[in-house]
Design a protein around this motif. Structure first.
Motif, PDB file in Angstrom:
ATOM      1  N   ASN A  78       0.815  -1.206   0.000  1.00 24.66           N
ATOM      2  CA  ASN A  78       0.000   0.000   0.000  1.00 24.66           C
ATOM      3  C   ASN A  78       0.854   1.263   0.000  1.00 24.66           C
ATOM      4  N   SER A 118      -4.739   9.814  10.023  1.00 22.08           N
ATOM      5  CA  SER A 118      -5.104   8.469   9.576  1.00 22.08           C
ATOM      6  C   SER A 118      -5.835   7.752  10.709  1.00 22.08           C
ATOM      7  N   ASN A 134      -7.752   5.355  10.884  1.00 24.70           N
ATOM      8  CA  ASN A 134      -7.804   3.901  10.795  1.00 24.70           C
ATOM      9  C   ASN A 134      -6.482   3.254  11.198  1.00 24.70           C
ATOM     10  N   ARG A 162      -3.644   3.160   9.849  1.00 25.24           N
ATOM     11  CA  ARG A 162      -2.957   2.478   8.757  1.00 25.24           C
ATOM     12  C   ARG A 162      -2.214   3.509   7.919  1.00 25.24           C
ATOM     13  N   ALA A 190      -0.477   7.680   4.392  1.00 29.96           N
ATOM     14  CA  ALA A 190      -1.310   8.870   4.479  1.00 29.96           C
ATOM     15  C   ALA A 190      -0.466  10.022   3.964  1.00 29.96           C
ATOM     16  N   PHE A 245      -6.111   9.883   3.960  1.00 28.41           N
ATOM     17  CA  PHE A 245      -5.691   8.514   4.258  1.00 28.41           C
ATOM     18  C   PHE A 245      -6.431   7.565   3.328  1.00 28.41           C
ATOM     19  N   GLU A 246      -6.035   6.311   3.299  1.00 30.26           N
ATOM     20  CA  GLU A 246      -6.472   5.262   2.369  1.00 30.26           C
ATOM     21  C   GLU A 246      -5.778   5.441   1.012  1.00 30.26           C
ATOM     22  N   SER A 247      -5.015   4.421   0.647  1.00 34.55           N
ATOM     23  CA  SER A 247      -4.149   4.525  -0.532  1.00 34.55           C
ATOM     24  C   SER A 247      -4.921   4.827  -1.814  1.00 34.55           C
ATOM     25  N   GLY A 248      -6.100   4.231  -1.986  1.00 30.46           N
ATOM     26  CA  GLY A 248      -6.880   4.503  -3.195  1.00 30.46           C
ATOM     27  C   GLY A 248      -7.338   5.944  -3.249  1.00 30.46           C
ATOM     28  N   ALA A 249      -7.794   6.473  -2.109  1.00 30.31           N
ATOM     29  CA  ALA A 249      -8.221   7.864  -2.047  1.00 30.31           C
ATOM     30  C   ALA A 249      -7.047   8.803  -2.305  1.00 30.31           C
ATOM     31  N   MET A 255      -8.645  -2.501  -4.379  1.00 30.19           N
ATOM     32  CA  MET A 255      -8.869  -2.118  -2.983  1.00 30.19           C
ATOM     33  C   MET A 255      -9.785  -3.107  -2.263  1.00 30.19           C
TER      34      MET A 255
END
Length: 234
Positions: free
Chosen positions: A14, A50, A52, A54, A57, A72-76, A107
């Motif tokens: 990620n 972040s 979550n 994870r 970020a 945060f969140e790699s796709g976002a 994802m």
């Protein structure tokens, strides 16, 4: 000149998604390592960006309204950076939908299933045959989907895009119990993307930071306790 993107990162699939994008676009960034094996993802300052716990970020000091924004969140993150830079994420709606469906396929499918295959095959304290077979077989199915998709194209969604950047780091055949020779189109794509200099730089970022979790050392065993079996923190 705008201040660089702050990349909160550890060298994992990620994390590589975002480092690859930043290298591909020559976007200035500052590396902020988050040692997930030592629990740094639970530090209050990191949780502010972040929640979550994870990584990756980012903080963009020059956000959409000229003010800092965190994502945060790699796709976002890939979508945000794609919009910001105008690269590897098409503006045309039909082309964008093509990219987004494969981004979300990674994802929601390949990433979680491959992660479980890795866990049950390599890190689980006991070998649970059902878990190993369940996730290894599902990754095999997903490899087949990708191999079919790549039968008549060089990249998963038309031109090279954030969809390729998201998927490529998660295709790790050996650790997922797969024989890449069964998937010739996927094998060719894996090399095609992997030969890109920016992908190689993004993949290598922070490689000296990470210690193997299966080397039997006390450090690796301590890291497993941090990473696996987490419950809600109150």
């Amino acid at each position: 000149m705008a201040d660089p993107i702050e990349l909160y990162y550890w060298p994992t699939p990620n994390g590589w998604k975002v480092s690859i994008f930043l290298e591909e676009t020559a976007t200035p960034y500052t590396l902020k390592p988050v040692n997930i094996g030592k629990g740094e993802q639970f530090e209050p300052d990191f949780l502010k960006i972040s929640p979550n716990n994870r990584m990756p970020a980012i903080i963009d000091p020059d956000g959409p309204d000229g003010k800092p924004v965190s994502v945060f969140e790699s796709g976002a993150i890939l979508q945000y950076l794609g919009r910001k830079t105008g690269q590897f994420y098409p503006a045309d709606e039909r082309a964008r939908v093509e990219v987004e469906q494969w981004l979300f396929w990674q994802m929601g499918g390949l990433g979680p299933m491959a992660g479980q295959a890795h866990h049950f095959r390599n890190y689980a304290p006991e070998k649970i045959e059902y878990g190993i077979n369940r996730y290894t077989d599902e990754v095999h199915r997903l490899y087949g989907v990708l191999d079919t998709r790549l039968k008549d194209r060089d990249y998963v969604a038309g031109d090279y895009s954030i969809a390729d950047m998201a998927i490529w780091p998660w295709v790790l055949p050996e650790g997922q119990g797969q024989d890449i020779e069964e998937f010739p189109n996927l094998k060719a794509w894996l090399k095609r993307v992997g030969d890109r200099p920016a992908v190689q730089r993004g993949r290598a970022l922070g490689k000296d930071l990470r210690k193997r979790l299966d080397d039997g050392s006390k450090e690796s065993e301590d890291a497993k306790k941090v990473l696996f079996g987490q419950r809600a923190r109150k």
